[in-house]
Each structure stands twice: as C-alpha cells, then as structure tokens.
Design an enzyme around this catalytic site. Structure first.
Site, PDB file in Angstrom:
ATOM      1  CE  LYS A   1      -3.861   2.097   2.606  1.00  0.00           C
ATOM      2  NZ  LYS A   1      -4.794   1.924   3.748  1.00  0.00           N
TER       3      LYS A   1
ATOM      4  CB  SER B   1      -8.063   3.974   2.962  1.00  0.00           C
ATOM      5  OG  SER B   1      -7.238   3.259   3.865  1.00  0.00           O
TER       6      SER B   1
ATOM      7  CB  SER C   1      -8.522   1.179   5.822  1.00  0.00           C
ATOM      8  OG  SER C   1      -9.187   2.415   5.783  1.00  0.00           O
TER       9      SER C   1
END
Lengths: 478, 95, 484
Positions: free
Chosen positions: C76, C151, C175
């Site tokens: 990420k 997210s 997330s």
C-alpha cells in the site's frame, strides 16, 4: 502608590544526554546545520518517537532533589502550532500529568534571609530547532540540529517579589542542576534559559495583576535588568491610566528594554492532547528510591555541613557551595594544606576567586589546582613563607611556574626566621635612621610601622614579621 | 453544533488551510453535518468512566541513551523544496 | 499461474516449476494489461521488481529461501519505500521519494520478497471507497462501476483481480477489512501493536494497524509471519513472541463458541448481505461450532466516537506537511503564512481538509472535554463491551460492511453516509482488537465479507477459524470475470 512585584519563572534546562529525547541523533552543540537531525527529528512521514531512558532518569533526579512529587504515570502530550523550527507542527511536551509535580527550593538573599520558592511542576519536552535570520536570498534558514534535544521545563510558583529574588532563585536552580549532573548550565549555548512572568499589584492587594511573559533571557544580569525594566514599564502604564495587556515580550539587551513580540501576539490555541505515539511513563517507588540513593550531596546539605564542620558563616558557606566544583575544590584544599578551613576559605574566596574572575575562568579551568593551593597554604602554616610572600607565590603558580615549593625554592622566598640575621638588618636600619629612632623614643609609637616596613624591604619580604616586630620593639625600648 | 462561515475561517486558519470565500458555505455544511453525527456521543453516560488513550494498557518503553544516527543531511535534503548551505529555507520569519 | 495462492506459489518455486523472475514478469504483464481499467497501482517499478526477483532466484538457488522469497507483494502506498515514490494517495507527496524503508517493507525485503508496486489508496487513508485518491478512483474488479472500498482499495482490487498474489493494507477504521469484503478477498487487521507502524504514514496513530490482504487465510498467515513482531522504533509495538500462524490453521473448530452481536444484524444492514452472512455462520455450526447471540450495547456510539478521535489525531499528524522539508510546496510563497496555507491547501484534497478541520475543532480550546475527552471515555465503554463478550465467546462474527460495494460517485456528495460504511469495523479499531474479513458469498452479484473478531493477540485463532471455513467453501477461489 506602593507597588508589589510578582514574578514566576519558567526555566528550560537542556538535559545533558548524549542522544535526543526521542531519537538516536547526537545532541552535541555546534555541529554543521542539520547534520544532527535524523528522520525522527525532521518529522518525516511515518517516523515515530521512542523515549530516552536517561532523560526520564534526569527528570526524576531533579524531582527528588527539590522534594517534589514524582508522577507514577506521566503523560506526553502534543502542543500543536505551526512554526518552521518545529518540524512536526507540534512539540511533544507534557501537559496535564508532568513527570515532576509540586516541589520547593530554598533561596538565600543578600541580607542573609532565607525564602522558600514553590516549584509548580517540571516537565519533559523536546527543544525546537533554530531559525537563522541572516539573509539567505531574503529568506530565513532553518537548522534542526537542536530539534529534539531534551528539555526539563521547571515552572515556579509566582512566589518571587523582586528581581533580586528571581535572580537568586535562578542561580540556585542553575547550581542545583549542575550539582546533580543533569545540565551543563552553559547559558551562552542556551542550555539554561529563562522566561519570566512579571506583574505588579498595589501593595496589600490579593489578586495578581495582568502579567507579561518575558521570553528567553539568557543571563542572570539580563534577567534582573529585564524584570526591573518591565516592572517600571508596567507601573508607568498603570499610573498613567492605562492597562497592562497580557502578552509576550522580548528583552532587548542592547537597548535594555522589553518590547512586544507582535508575531507571537496571535492568540494561541495549542490543542493539547495525549500523544498517541507514546505511552504513559511509569516511575515506581523503587525507581525513586534508587535515584535518591544516587544523588550527590545537594547544595543546601553541603552548605549546612560546611557551616557546622568548618565554622564558616552562612555567606561564606553559600559562596563555597555555589557549585559542586567549588565545594570539591575547597575541601581538597583543606585536606592538602592540613590547615584551618577558615584560612583555606579565605584563599579560595579571595585570591583564587579574584584571579578566576579577572581571567573569566571557571574553577575547573583554574591553572592552580586545589592541591597546589593547599600546598601553598601549608607553607604559610609552617612558617616557611609569610602571607604576603604567599600572594607572590600564588601569582607565580597561576603563571605556570610550578607548585609552591618549587616557586619558593627557585625564587628564594623562604622566610627568614633566624633571629641573628634579622637582628643584623634591624641594627643597620636603626643606625641609618637615627632621627626616626628619636621620634619613636619620644613617644611617636606609630614609627614602629616605618621600621617594620624598612626591615621587610631590606629582607625582600622574607623576614618573619612576628619576629621582626618583637625584635624591633625590644631594640627600640632598650 | 452548526458552524458558520466565521467558525470555518477560524478553524481553517488554526489548521493552516486556505479557504476560498466560495468554499465556505460548503465546508460549513459538511462540518456541521459531521458534528451532528459526532454529537450522538452526548447520549452516552460516561460518568465515572476513565478516558482511554490507547488500546493496550502498557507503559512507555525506554531507549538507552546512545547515539545511533549518523549524518544523512544530503540524503534527507534531496527531497527538500529549498535548501542553502545545509539550511531549509522559508520566507522570512519576522520576530 | 496468476490464480495461485502464495502457498501454491511457494511450492512452485521450490519445485522449480517457475523462477521468481518468470513469476514476476507474469504478474507485471497482468498489471500492464489490466491496471488501466482498475487503477489499483500508483507506482510500478518493473526494474526494481525484476531485480528483486533475480536476487530471490539466487537466494533460492543458494538454498536460502524463506517463506516469501521471490513472491511479488504489493505495498500500500502508505508504507515508505526507500528510493521509491511514496505518495499516500496525495498530491502532497506526489514528489516524495521516501529516504527510508518502513519496518514492514524492510521485513519483506529481508525475506527476499519482490516489491510488485505501490497500490492506490484513499488520500492519507481517509475514505471508504478509494475515491479520495489524488491518483483517481480505483475500480472494483467484480464490477468496474463499483468502488473497491477503502482506504486499501488498490490493494484489495489488485489481489481480487489476481494482479498480485498478495498485498499489504492498513486499517484505521476498517480500511483492510471493508475493501477486502467489497472485493471478495481475505483481509486481516491484527491487534494494535502487533505490526510495526514505523514508516507507515500516520493517519490516526492510536488506531492505525498494518496487515495482510490475500486470497486465503493461509496466505494471510504466511504474510503475518513476516509482518508481525516487535519493533524498537515504535513505542506502541508490543514485545510479545510471534507464533507461527500457519501451525494452527488445521485445528478443529468443533466446540468453538461464536457470538453474534445483535447490534450487527439490525437496522442499516442490507438484508441480502445479512442472509449471506447467516449462511456462512451455518457452515460453522455444521463444523461443530456453537452460536449464541451477544450484545455490544455501545456499538451505535462507535462511528461518532471514531469521527472525533481519528480526525483529532490526523489534524496533528498531518501538520508536518508544511512545504518546508519535503512534499508539495506552493510556488513563490509571499510570506510564511502563505507558504503554509497555500502548500497545504494545494496539497490536500477535500476529505483530508474536512477531517483536519473537524479534528482541529474538536481539540480547540473550550471543546476538548465535550469532544475529545468524551470520545475517549466512550472508547473505554466500547472496549469494555468486547471484554465482556469475550468472557462468553471465543470469536465474534457478523457482516464486515452493511452493504455490498456501492457505485462510484454514489456517496461522495454526503460524507456522513460514507462514514457509515465502516459501522461494523470501527469499534474493533477503537478497542484495538484483531479482526478479519473473509469472502462469504455474494449479494446482488457483488462480494460479501464475513467479519470475525478475536480477542487481543488471537490472530492465530482468527486465521484458523477462517481457514477451516475456506476448506469447506470456495468463495475465496472465485475470480472476477475478465480476470480469470
């Protein structure tokens, strides 16, 4: 109207750790800009603080030394504001639960009176970097080497009533933090900085007046001047019908005045909250006892001991315990000289202290070591030299001409105690000054001093004064 | 609590965000709606409840006082917007 | 090859069916082929990936292979990668080449994993749909009209589309779990403190936690074996031994006590999602687990509480983005104030600005007690709810999200509705507990996630319980159309 001054001090002491409070970067002073600012100090994205053990240890040491409550679980909080020398946009500090709670410090004033000043709290925090305002393409340069240096902010109660008290408190604290080894006390390098909260009120009034905060005053002398200026200013403002506004003011040493810091004027809303990157700092009762055991003798204890053991008065004892080094020096002199402490005290406070002041040196830099001074005093004590000659020997030692014995030997300063030799000189002097002898014998006894002087001069100061005196009197009255 | 334009301007200033005049009503609405959501907390009885700052009940771990970081100025300043003589530059700070 | 799990790839590499270089090339090709559609990556550096792969092949040839050696993993873009752009989904960091590695990244490097790329995400991890990214929305591979969740939407979409075998994510309020649910993959949020936060760009420090996003629970166990562990650079990292999470995967779930919080099955839950979750729970009963209703009475306070604590922490965490030492700086600032406000306003997107402002407000003078302190107290209540529940049950199960993936643009106008996407995941972060989302069928042709919440440091149990389900179901092997 009669006015009363109310002063509280906030003193920032840089703790003498090797590394920063939350990172492994060096705290050494004077490095090239930003060479001691690591990722954590720069506040790069994703970095996290880890607390320095020694900083906590030092804070506890201070707390124990001022008889303060130590918080069992103290909390780090973020103080949020934007400033270029504050990389993260917040300063990690302590707010609601500081590591050191209420304590106290005793100060002695010039008239010998003693006063206890309350310490509200002392908290750990990180220092900010430095803004350099020299011109860089019309911009300000930021050096973050200092960012993250551990500070212990010591906040006093508004217990001081004059600039003199404020200075006495500051000096006492300055000496204490050095005694216990948590701060180098170097004010030029900013290791010991003071903010003063100053207000005035009509004498007898209970409520405090509106205060002004005087920022970053970095010498004892300036603290006194800044406070005195500020007190006058506030009284003038009030007496001319105005009101003191609560604000931050900067002391300008060149102009000897304080002025409002407009850039800091904007009302601050620091939005304190517990720092989620750090956990509660635990200090156990055992930790506190351990630290108590490690503490050296504190200035007050040492002062009391000096008064009792060495028959010194309060003023002398205060001077000789003003720093740990001074106290150690003095006690070494006593040991090395094997002489009366009082005589040693006079030498340390007199000749030595004068010489140090003149060359702007601290006692640890003295070219005359405590052992050397002790050796010198020993030679006075055993009548090898007179007190007067001793000053000459001291000067030679100061100039690096060796220890007392060497100087006495090389310069042939050994005191003459041989009565025969002295008698011979006296006879010569009396013979050469018959008029004066007559005067003396006619009752002008003051003339004795003249003869002593002449004999000493003739003997180049080496004649034992007591013997000279006795012999002279004997011969003149015969 | 509903926020008005002035509140938004104040908060934006505190957070060092610029707000265009035209954006103010939108922010005021959004923030007021969020606050309305947040104020559902009022219904919770929190008398005698200790605040919880951390998920885990631990104490702060302490680092030995050792210098472990070396100078990496060049490396760190490679990503800096403006530097000179090793200093980060910002518009003149007036004291 | 691309549908293989990590466990299968490890075998393939060991048996020399393919090299890491071949494997990496194949995945890079898939990224090239499909990511124009999905937009799940922000940065793919093929040179770095192939170099990692060749190093890994050497390591394997030398007999030094470790679990993830040679396996392409996406990070990420919230994890700092030294020498590689790390944007956190923000214009603010569009020019930010991280000067150091996050601890998590370093751990993957140390075992010889291949860095497949940096995945797209909501800006500074603030969002539940991946629409707040400066680099554009990510599409859900199951339906490109739908959001992937957020997210960690890029990580979820890339794993779901089999563009990488696995990815990392971070979870502040859901997330990892919510996008895992919306994209039909497995996503584990470990106990707070289990995975180091060092180098993981902070959103809300007391809630953030990194974790694996994979096809299967077994893969998640292999990933967590690498990610978990004490880090002396993170004061909130827990110094507790890390078990081998793969060693307990085969344990039986017979007698497992499952709690179903009634608050997770009430109003607001899409009935089709509720049905799918109930079917999944029936599977557990078939395997010998027992089910009982429990109550987490403060659940409805979780979202309001979170929207004080998270913004408050973020408002402070994001103050360092000031245009002075790194990141976006506005052109020709006329003074210091202009430098700050313009750099930050240009660099941050709308949602980030909203949250910074809410946070600054909640902490400001006069409001602290009513907002922040109150929220911290409710946080305690929520945490106590779970403590009491775990006295009765071993794990808690329920839906991960109240609905399946919604359409792109559907909720952007109304932040508050968007916030409610995380209604079942947020309490877990507030309490600091571990939680996992695993694929549990479909509703309206879009994936449904089953959330399993465990007690502190019981990641091994969550993975075991998930693995046992995955042995009797095949939802986790389903690949979205067009990506087979």
């Amino acid at each position: 109207m009669e006015w009363e001054t109310v002063i509280g001090l906030e003193i920032h002491t840089q703790l003498r750790t090797k590394s920063k409070i939350f990172s492994g970067a060096s705290t050494a002073y004077g490095a090239e800009p930003n060479t001691q600012a690591c990722a954590v100090d720069l506040g790069l994205p994703g970095v996290l603080p880890v607390l320095n053990k020694e900083a906590v240890h030092m804070a506890v040491k201070f707390g124990v030394a001022v008889n303060a409550e130590i918080t069992p679980r103290s909390i780090f909080a973020r103080k949020n504001y934007f400033y270029p020398d504050l990389p993260k946009g917040y300063q990690i500090s302590q707010f609601e639960l500081p590591i050191v709670g209420k304590g106290e410090l005793e100060i002695t004033l010039a008239d010998g009176s003693v006063k206890t000043i309350g310490i509200t709290r002392a908290h750990l925090e990180e220092d900010a970097g430095k803004s350099l305002h020299e011109d860089f393409q019309g911009m300000t340069g930021i050096d973050l080497n200092r960012a993250g240096t551990p500070l212990l902010e010591i906040v006093s109660e508004p217990d001081m009533r004059s600039a003199e008290e404020a200075v006495a408190y500051m000096k006492k604290l300055h000496s204490l933090v050095q005694y216990i080894g948590i701060c180098d006390g170097n004010m030029q390098e900013g290791s010991f900085r003071c903010d003063a909260n100053v207000s005035v009120r009509p004498k007898g009034q209970k409520e405090f007046g509106t205060r002004a905060e005087l920022k970053n005053i970095n010498s004892f002398r300036f603290v006194e001047r800044a406070i005195n200026f500020e007190v006058e200013r506030q009284i003038d403002v009030i007496e001319s019908g105005g009101q003191v506004v609560q604000e931050t003011r900067l002391y300008d040493a060149d102009k000897d005045e304080t002025r409002s810091m407009r850039s800091k004027e904007e009302s601050h809303d620091y939005r304190y909250f517990p720092d989620p990157d750090l956990l509660p700092v635990e200090v156990t009762a055992d930790d506190i006892e351990r630290v108590r055991g490690e503490l050296p003798e504190l200035p007050d204890q040492k002062r009391d001991r000096f008064m009792a053991d060495y028959e010194l008065n309060m003023e002398e004892a205060n001077i000789l315990t003003s720093s740990r080094e001074t106290g150690d020096y003095f006690e070494t002199v006593i040991k090395a000289s094997n002489s009366k402490p009082k005589i040693c005290a006079n030498w340390v406070m007199g000749e030595l202290s004068g010489a140090l002041n003149k060359s702007d040196m601290s006692i640890s830099e003295s070219p005359v070591s405590a052992e050397m001074l002790g050796g010198l005093i020993q030679r006075i004590n055993d009548n090898t030299i007179s007190g007067k000659i001793a000053k000459q020997v001291f000067e030679a030692m100061w100039n690096g001409e060796g220890d007392a014995d060497a100087v006495i030997e090389n310069k042939g300063l050994k005191q003459v105690t041989d009565t025969g030799a002295i008698e011979k000189i006296i006879d010569e002097i009396l013979a050469a000054n018959t008029a004066q002898v007559e005067q003396y014998r006619a009752g002008k006894e003051k003339m004795l001093g003249f003869f002593v002087g002449q004999v000493m001069k003739q003997s180049q100061g080496k004649a034992n004064p007591a013997i000279v005196n006795n012999l002279l009197k004997e011969k003149l009255s015969s | 609590m509903a926020l008005d334009r002035t509140d938004v301007e104040k908060i934006a200033h505190l957070a060092r965000l610029a707000t265009e005049e035209s954006e103010l009503p939108g922010y005021a609405d959004d923030l007021s709606n969020i606050l309305k959501l947040v104020e559902q907390m009022d219904a919770a009885d929190t008398a005698n409840v200790e605040p919880m700052a951390h998920p885990l009940d631990m104490a702060q771990r302490l680092r030995e006082d050792e210098v472990t970081e070396e100078n990496q100025r060049e490396h760190f300043q490679n990503i800096a917007p403006q530097v000179e003589s090793g200093l980060y530059l910002v518009p003149k700070v007036i004291e | 090859m691309h549908t293989k799990t990590i466990a299968e790839i490890i075998e393939g590499l060991r048996n020399k069916q393919f090299s890491s270089e071949e494997l990496t090339k194949a995945y890079l090709d898939r990224i090239k082929q499909h990511d124009k559609t999905l937009n799940s990556f922000i940065t793919v550096d093929a040179d770095v990936a192939l170099k990692n792969a060749r190093d890994a092949d050497k390591k394997i040839a030398d007999g030094n292979a470790e679990s993830l050696t040679g396996i392409p993993i996406a990070q990420k873009d919230i994890f700092c990668t030294q020498g590689i752009k790390t944007t956190c989904g923000s214009k603010m960091l569009d020019n930010f080449i991280a000067p150091y590695n996050a601890t998590t990244v370093q751990k993957f490097n140390d075992v010889g994993a291949v860095l497949a790329g940096k995945t797209n995400m909501d800006e500074f991890a603030m969002g539940s749909s991946n629409e707040t990214s400066f680099y554009g929305a990510v599409k859900n591979p199951w339906d490109t009209n739908a959001v992937p969740g957020g997210s960690s939407g890029g990580s979820a979409a890339s794993v779901a589309a089999r563009l990488v075998p696995a990815a990392t994510g971070t979870d502040t309020g859901g997330s990892i779990r919510q996008p895992a649910a919306l994209c039909g993959i497995t996503g584990l949020k470990p106990t707070y403190g289990r995975v180091s936060r060092y180098g993981m760009i902070a959103f809300a420090s007391s809630l953030d936690q990194g974790g694996p996003m994979t096809q299967t629970a077994e893969d998640a166990a292999i990933m967590l074996n690498v990610m978990a562990g004490f880090d002396q650079r993170d004061s909130t990292s827990v110094n507790k031994p890390v078990p081998d999470y793969t060693s307990t995967l085969e344990d039986s779930v017979k007698g497992l006590k499952i709690g179903l919080p009634k608050e997770y099955f009430g109003e607001g839950l899409d009935p089709a999602v509720g049905d799918a979750v109930q079917v999944a729970i029936k599977e557990y009963e078939k395997m010998g687990a027992t089910v009982q209703e429990i109550s987490l009475p403060n659940t409805h306070f979780a979202v309001p509480t979170y929207y004080v604590i998270a913004p408050a922490e973020c408002s402070s965490n994001l103050s360092r983005f000031d245009g002075v030492r790194f990141g976006h700086r506005c052109d020709n600032p006329k003074d210091l104030m202009d430098l700050y406000t313009r750099s930050r306003s240009e660099g941050f997107g709308e949602e980030v600005k909203r949250r910074i402002m809410i946070g600054a407000y909640a902490l400001s003078a006069g409001y602290y007690d009513a907002y922040y302190l109150k929220a911290q107290k409710i946080r305690q209540l929520i945490s106590n709810d779970f403590k009491q529940a775990f006295e009765k049950v071993d794990v808690i199960m329920g839906p991960t999200a109240p609905d399946v993936a919604f359409n792109i643009g559907e909720r952007t106008e109304d932040p508050v509705t968007m916030y409610l996407s995380d209604i079942y995941t947020i309490a877990v972060n507030l309490a600091g507990l571990p939680g996992i989302s695993i694929p549990a069928g479909f509703a309206k042709d879009r994936p449904v996630g089953l959330q399993i919440i465990g007690n502190y440091f019981e990641e091994a149990r969550l993975l075991n319980v998930s693995h046992q389900y995955q042995k009797v179901t095949d939802w986790h092997r389903r690949v979205p159309k067009g990506f087979e």
